[in-house]
Design an enzyme around this catalytic site. Sequence first.
Site, PDB file in Angstrom:
ATOM      1  N   GLU A 191      41.612  42.513  41.034  1.00  0.00           N
ATOM      2  CA  GLU A 191      40.641  42.302  40.526  1.00  0.00           C
ATOM      3  C   GLU A 191      39.931  43.376  39.433  1.00  0.00           C
ATOM      4  O   GLU A 191      38.845  43.607  39.368  1.00  0.00           O
ATOM      5  CB  GLU A 191      39.028  41.815  41.021  1.00  0.00           C
ATOM      6  CG  GLU A 191      39.495  40.686  42.043  1.00  0.00           C
ATOM      7  CD  GLU A 191      38.223  39.657  42.266  1.00  0.00           C
ATOM      8  OE1 GLU A 191      37.017  40.308  42.280  1.00  0.00           O
ATOM      9  OE2 GLU A 191      38.446  38.534  42.947  1.00  0.00           O
ATOM     10  N   GLU A 203      43.380  35.447  47.311  1.00  0.00           N
ATOM     11  CA  GLU A 203      42.092  35.295  47.619  1.00  0.00           C
ATOM     12  C   GLU A 203      41.651  33.876  47.504  1.00  0.00           C
ATOM     13  O   GLU A 203      41.585  33.094  46.225  1.00  0.00           O
ATOM     14  CB  GLU A 203      40.779  36.232  47.154  1.00  0.00           C
ATOM     15  CG  GLU A 203      41.106  37.635  47.617  1.00  0.00           C
ATOM     16  CD  GLU A 203      40.071  38.474  47.002  1.00  0.00           C
ATOM     17  OE1 GLU A 203      38.957  38.074  46.999  1.00  0.00           O
ATOM     18  OE2 GLU A 203      40.172  39.589  46.850  1.00  0.00           O
TER      19      GLU A 203
HETATM   20  O1  AHR Z   1      36.474  38.300  49.181  1.00  0.00           O
HETATM   21  C1  AHR Z   1      35.200  39.081  48.773  1.00  0.00           C
HETATM   22  C2  AHR Z   1      35.435  39.636  47.512  1.00  0.00           C
HETATM   23  O2  AHR Z   1      35.882  38.508  46.505  1.00  0.00           O
HETATM   24  C3  AHR Z   1      36.630  40.634  47.286  1.00  0.00           C
HETATM   25  O3  AHR Z   1      36.368  41.726  47.837  1.00  0.00           O
HETATM   26  C4  AHR Z   1      36.766  40.625  45.914  1.00  0.00           C
HETATM   27  O4  AHR Z   1      38.343  40.555  45.422  1.00  0.00           O
HETATM   28  C5  AHR Z   1      36.244  38.936  45.251  1.00  0.00           C
HETATM   29  O5  AHR Z   1      35.540  39.190  44.246  1.00  0.00           O
END
Ligand code: AHR
Length: 494
Positions: A173, A296
């Site tokens: 990110e 994710e």
């Molecule tokens: O999964 C929680 C958070 O969500 C992670 O650390 C990040 O990559 C995303 O914003």
Amino acid sequence: MHKVIVETDIKQGKINKNIYGHFAEHLGRGIYEGIWVGEDSSIPNTRGIRNDVLDALKAIEIPVLRWPGGCFADEYHWKNGVGTREHRKRMVNTHWGGVTESNHFGTHEFLMLCELVGAEPYICGNVGSGTVQEMSEWIEYLTLNGESPMANWRAENGRYEPWQVTNFGVGNENWGCGGNMRPEYYADLYKQFQTYIRDYSGNKLYKIAGGASDDNFHWTDVLMREAAPHLDGLSLHYYTIPGEHWHAKGSATDFSEDEWNTTMEKALLIEELIEKHGTIMDKYDPEKRVGMIIDEWGTWFDVEPGSNPGFLYQQNTIRDALVAGASLNIFNSHCDRVQMANIAQTINVLQAMVLTEREKMILTPTYHVFNMFKVHQDADKLALHLETETIRHKEKSFRQISASASQAQDGRINISLCNLDHQRQAKLHLDFRGAQFSEVTGRILTAESKNAHNTFEEPENVHPEAFNDITNGDNGLELQLPAMSIVVLRLKET
Ligand code: AHR
């Protein structure tokens, strides 16, 4: 009547087993307590890793595990997490609750976990606050077989043989917690960092760039335009959040019919995102060499009342199970581009497989979905046509049934079906275009109420059972899918 047609003789590519991957970050009670209890703990453990969790993770055949973050990855300095544990430098986990991180769970412990579970590691390196040298030396430490400063240090720290580490993320990110960068700037940094992570001693890295979130198509476009030849994978993040505001995402267990429908509709949006990001990727990579890595995904609700807001601890209901089932069906259907997906996050964080409370452990409804769907891992995707009703919700609508089908290496056909309606059952006709089957077995996960979940007092509230509501019909099978149910059928051809 809903209808699913499976073309058992039309194979459409392999479903990469890594679509069934997981993600574990240094966040809340995910690593510490959830996985790592230390060798001296009264909780039964194998070299510090709790045995109940190990057994649970082995049973669902986790193919790949992403670590150490998430946002944590771009603050993590791996050298602080090797060597004698008592001497490791502590740090503050600024993203997640400001707690002290002992660094007791580091590179050796993570790779031991992967070996014990039988999962491939997927390590995410630090671009946001790290250096090219630090990342380069991590790869040397991990994979170089022979004489070198890092390989020697690894041996001094107790591991003579290098590890096999192929999946490596170059930041996370980076448009946000990983450095607040513009895509043009990150694309340049990506190219620079990836140059110095080398393929040592026969280890071949699969390099994954930090990708977009949600509908940030510009990020994908710039990364593909600027860096495609240097990419093996490009990540995508998408969370299902029913609430309208970041501070009011909705409760994991106390939700209305309206929130159920919003959750389903938002979960299914991932298909549109895969298609749109995929179209951009096709522009630069029509052969689909670069994998889309959805590293994710999952539900994100308000934390459980009374728990630390920085720990992202949430319960998990049959609603989560349906989000998991429908999402996995979508990933299966797009296996030409989607090469990996990692649900967030394995234990005690967000849409977890397992919840723990000191020495106690329970399996969530989402866990059961992964257990039922594991038959799709590395199987051949089969062509499938779906005719279903739509559920109207506010100005939008979504399909009541979600489905995918594959043929496993043992020859069996596996079909996964979800009924996303929490009130109406679905009568479904399954047509195999003439194929004959000698044996049909099924498993079902369902519940009596839309917020049914497992607790430490009642750990078996939601669990899979045999599914027998199958009858022979004209040219196929007739099924009755109960409201809010997930069914996986296994068929053996005659
Ligand atoms: O999964 C929680 C958070 O969500 C992670 O650390 C990040 O990559 C995303 O914003």
